[in-house]
Design an enzyme around this catalytic site. Sequence first.
Site, PDB file in Angstrom:
ATOM      1  N   ASP A 138       0.864  -1.189   0.000  1.00  0.00           N
ATOM      2  CA  ASP A 138       0.000   0.000   0.000  1.00  0.00           C
ATOM      3  C   ASP A 138       0.899   1.237   0.000  1.00  0.00           C
ATOM      4  OD1 ASP A 138      -2.416   1.563   0.181  1.00  0.00           O
ATOM      5  OD2 ASP A 138      -1.988   1.868   2.298  1.00  0.00           O
ATOM      6  N   SER A 139       0.294   2.368  -0.336  1.00  0.00           N
ATOM      7  CA  SER A 139       1.040   3.624  -0.271  1.00  0.00           C
ATOM      8  C   SER A 139       1.481   3.930   1.169  1.00  0.00           C
ATOM      9  CB  SER A 139       0.171   4.763  -0.792  1.00  0.00           C
ATOM     10  OG  SER A 139      -0.963   4.900   0.033  1.00  0.00           O
ATOM     11  N   CYS A 191     -11.186   2.800  -0.133  1.00  0.00           N
ATOM     12  CA  CYS A 191      -9.778   3.135   0.116  1.00  0.00           C
ATOM     13  C   CYS A 191      -9.396   2.361   1.356  1.00  0.00           C
ATOM     14  CB  CYS A 191      -9.607   4.631   0.336  1.00  0.00           C
ATOM     15  SG  CYS A 191      -7.951   5.066   0.954  1.00  0.00           S
ATOM     16  N   THR A 192      -8.262   1.672   1.309  1.00  0.00           N
ATOM     17  CA  THR A 192      -7.932   0.778   2.423  1.00  0.00           C
ATOM     18  C   THR A 192      -7.540   1.531   3.701  1.00  0.00           C
ATOM     19  OG1 THR A 192      -5.676   0.569   1.566  1.00  0.00           O
ATOM     20  CG2 THR A 192      -7.274  -1.114   0.909  1.00  0.00           C
ATOM     21  N   HIS A 193      -7.339   2.835   3.584  1.00  0.00           N
ATOM     22  CA  HIS A 193      -7.095   3.635   4.793  1.00  0.00           C
ATOM     23  C   HIS A 193      -8.390   3.862   5.592  1.00  0.00           C
ATOM     24  CE1 HIS A 193      -3.240   4.679   2.958  1.00  0.00           C
ATOM     25  NE2 HIS A 193      -2.899   5.377   4.019  1.00  0.00           N
ATOM     26  N   GLU A 208      -2.445   9.332   7.501  1.00  0.00           N
ATOM     27  CA  GLU A 208      -0.987   9.170   7.425  1.00  0.00           C
ATOM     28  C   GLU A 208      -0.284  10.047   8.467  1.00  0.00           C
ATOM     29  OE1 GLU A 208       1.271   7.251   5.396  1.00  0.00           O
ATOM     30  OE2 GLU A 208      -0.548   6.060   5.156  1.00  0.00           O
ATOM     31  N   CYS A 232      -4.356  -1.534  -2.084  1.00  0.00           N
ATOM     32  CA  CYS A 232      -4.526  -0.100  -2.306  1.00  0.00           C
ATOM     33  C   CYS A 232      -5.449   0.059  -3.521  1.00  0.00           C
ATOM     34  CB  CYS A 232      -3.157   0.508  -2.590  1.00  0.00           C
ATOM     35  SG  CYS A 232      -3.205   2.245  -3.060  1.00  0.00           S
ATOM     36  N   TYR A 271      -0.892   8.520  -2.492  1.00  0.00           N
ATOM     37  CA  TYR A 271      -0.868   8.327  -3.947  1.00  0.00           C
ATOM     38  C   TYR A 271      -2.109   8.952  -4.594  1.00  0.00           C
ATOM     39  CZ  TYR A 271       2.798   4.637  -4.028  1.00  0.00           C
ATOM     40  OH  TYR A 271       3.965   3.928  -3.958  1.00  0.00           O
ATOM     41  N   GLY A 272      -3.176   9.043  -3.792  1.00  0.00           N
ATOM     42  CA  GLY A 272      -4.515   9.336  -4.326  1.00  0.00           C
ATOM     43  C   GLY A 272      -4.671  10.608  -5.129  1.00  0.00           C
ATOM     44  N   THR A 291      -6.202   2.807  -5.104  1.00  0.00           N
ATOM     45  CA  THR A 291      -5.653   3.747  -6.075  1.00  0.00           C
ATOM     46  C   THR A 291      -4.694   3.018  -7.017  1.00  0.00           C
ATOM     47  OG1 THR A 291      -5.812   5.384  -4.310  1.00  0.00           O
ATOM     48  CG2 THR A 291      -4.558   6.010  -6.255  1.00  0.00           C
TER      49      THR A 291
HETATM   50  N1  DGL Z   1      -4.967   3.164   0.684  1.00  0.00           N
HETATM   51  C1  DGL Z   1      -4.986   3.592  -0.673  1.00  0.00           C
HETATM   52  C2  DGL Z   1      -6.266   3.207  -1.374  1.00  0.00           C
HETATM   53  O1  DGL Z   1      -6.849   2.200  -1.022  1.00  0.00           O
HETATM   54  C3  DGL Z   1      -4.675   4.978  -1.048  1.00  0.00           C
HETATM   55  C4  DGL Z   1      -4.171   5.965  -0.314  1.00  0.00           C
HETATM   56  C5  DGL Z   1      -3.419   7.067  -0.950  1.00  0.00           C
HETATM   57  O2  DGL Z   1      -4.018   8.064  -1.377  1.00  0.00           O
HETATM   58  O3  DGL Z   1      -2.214   6.929  -0.967  1.00  0.00           O
HETATM   59  O4  DGL Z   1      -6.681   3.870  -2.280  1.00  0.00           O
END
Ligand code: DGL
Length: 271
Positions: free
Chosen positions: A6-7, A186-188, A152, A69, A38-39, A71
Amino acid sequence: MIGVFDSGYGGLTILKQIREQLPEYDYIYLGDNARAPYGTRSFECIYRYTLEAVRFLQQQGCSLIILACNTASAKALRTIQQHDINPDELRVLGVIRPTVEVVPSLTLTKHVGVLATPGTVASDSYRIELEKQDDSLIVTQLACPMWVPLIEAGEHKSDGAQYFIRKYVAQIIERDPLIDTLLLGCTHYPLIQNAINAELAAARRRDCRTIAQGEIVAHSLKDYLFRHPEIEQKLQKSGECTYLTTDDSDKFADAATLFLGAHVRAEHVEL
Ligand code: DGL
């Protein structure tokens, strides 16, 4: 070995569920925290970063990699699968496909909301893939650009975070009041799932259910390994997990320990 990428911290929400369902395998978790989020980045950038991570994990001995992730799954997975890897040596799987296979069965109103990063929303992957599963679904997507940076930064329980959680929840239920299934795309976002649910309750929308991906992805991986014994046999099975980050290892270990509820040691790596 199974690589989980993941990012940043978000993929831990997937890893946790995978290890609960498949504890016997060896895992490497890689968080590209130094370059998260990354998003909000371009397609080219997300593709390049994700490919670097995939190559790195392969060098570490992974023969199966989960892009935990959305994204990266939306923006880089297909190109990597088609152009950059030899499937006899390495398989790379994402989190969007398993999720869209489950979501249509969860909605009664057929109105589904997707909360995700700007990159995932811009790719339109969820709408396209959900409508392929069931063309009667009404899909509303909303980009939530502030959520990943807050998570983050470890600020997701602050008053500032609450403001942005309320704001995006209110926006999506206002755009389509018939949504009964809200996918955390989004996994966050499972890290703020309780706060999202609290906002839904405050808006008198307890009927609207939030769906996190961890269990869905873990279940799908279990099924994949059952259907692909040739891949399953290559995996090491001593139940170990190594944590790697491109940022500060102590900071990552502290955050991961808090989230996973078990002491974690992490190592800094350069991709
Ligand atoms: N956790 C990531 C996802 O599922 C993205 C987070 C990011 O923006 O880096 O999209």
